[in-house]
Motif scaffolding. Structure first.
Motif, short mmCIF file in Angstrom:
data_model
loop_
_atom_site.label_atom_id
_atom_site.label_comp_id
_atom_site.label_asym_id
_atom_site.label_seq_id
_atom_site.Cartn_x
_atom_site.Cartn_y
_atom_site.Cartn_z
N LEU A 24 41.49 34.85 24.91
CA LEU A 24 40.31 34.77 25.78
C LEU A 24 40.70 35.04 27.23
O LEU A 24 40.04 35.82 27.93
N ALA A 25 41.79 34.42 27.67
CA ALA A 25 42.26 34.63 29.04
C ALA A 25 42.67 36.08 29.27
O ALA A 25 42.34 36.68 30.29
N ALA A 26 43.40 36.66 28.32
CA ALA A 26 43.87 38.04 28.46
C ALA A 26 42.70 39.01 28.52
O ALA A 26 42.63 39.87 29.41
N GLN A 27 41.78 38.89 27.58
CA GLN A 27 40.65 39.82 27.55
C GLN A 27 39.75 39.64 28.77
O GLN A 27 39.28 40.62 29.36
N GLY A 28 39.53 38.39 29.17
CA GLY A 28 38.73 38.14 30.37
C GLY A 28 39.38 38.69 31.62
O GLY A 28 38.72 39.24 32.50
N THR A 29 40.70 38.56 31.71
CA THR A 29 41.43 39.07 32.87
C THR A 29 41.35 40.59 32.95
O THR A 29 41.18 41.15 34.04
N ILE A 30 41.43 41.25 31.81
CA ILE A 30 41.30 42.71 31.79
C ILE A 30 39.93 43.11 32.33
O ILE A 30 39.81 44.02 33.16
N VAL A 31 38.88 42.43 31.88
CA VAL A 31 37.52 42.74 32.33
C VAL A 31 37.35 42.45 33.83
O VAL A 31 36.84 43.29 34.58
N VAL A 32 37.79 41.26 34.27
CA VAL A 32 37.63 40.89 35.69
C VAL A 32 38.41 41.84 36.59
O VAL A 32 37.90 42.29 37.63
N ASN A 33 39.64 42.17 36.22
CA ASN A 33 40.43 43.09 37.05
C ASN A 33 39.86 44.50 37.03
O ASN A 33 39.93 45.22 38.03
#
Length: 127
Positions: free
Chosen positions: A80-89
């Motif tokens: 969840l953190a990895a996928q969210g970070t990809i989207v936010v960045n």
């Protein structure tokens, strides 16, 4: 019988806790201090993305603890953190016209995590 943690899982757990904690604190401080970007005051969009980044970083740290313990929740939180970070960045790169290299550099570890947590051996370990 407990699942044995591999050396790769151990490294990912430690790196995730260190990165997650550091980024969570750093993003929060940056938003609170009201940073500037190209000489302009921070916008509401930047503040929201910064706080989202801080929350995702905290999830990454929590996922690192779960990975250390080889718990299914560690895998879920880390993904969840990895996928969210990809989207936010990605959003930050598009909204604020950051160079593509910014996105690549900031998404490298999250992309690595998505790949690792979906390897057959890791899937089996986290059940």
């Amino acid at each position: 019988m407990a699942t044995k943690r591999s050396i790769g899982m151990t490294i990912v757990a430690i790196v995730s806790v260190v990165f997650g904690a550091t980024l969570a604190v750093g993003n929060t401080i940056e938003v609170i201090q009201g940073p500037t970007f190209d000489g302009k005051a921070v916008t509401l969009q930047m503040a929201v993305l910064g706080l989202a980044g801080a929350a995702l970083a905290a999830l990454l740290a929590a996922g690192g603890v779960g990975t250390w313990r080889v718990k299914p929740s560690g895998r879920r939180l880390s993904l969840l953190a990895a996928q969210g970070t990809i989207v936010v960045n990605g959003l930050a790169a598009v909204l604020f016209d950051f160079p593509f290299t910014y996105f690549l550099a900031s998404a490298a570890y999250p992309i690595l995590l998505v790949g690792l947590y979906n390897l057959p051996g890791w899937l089996a370990a986290f059940g």
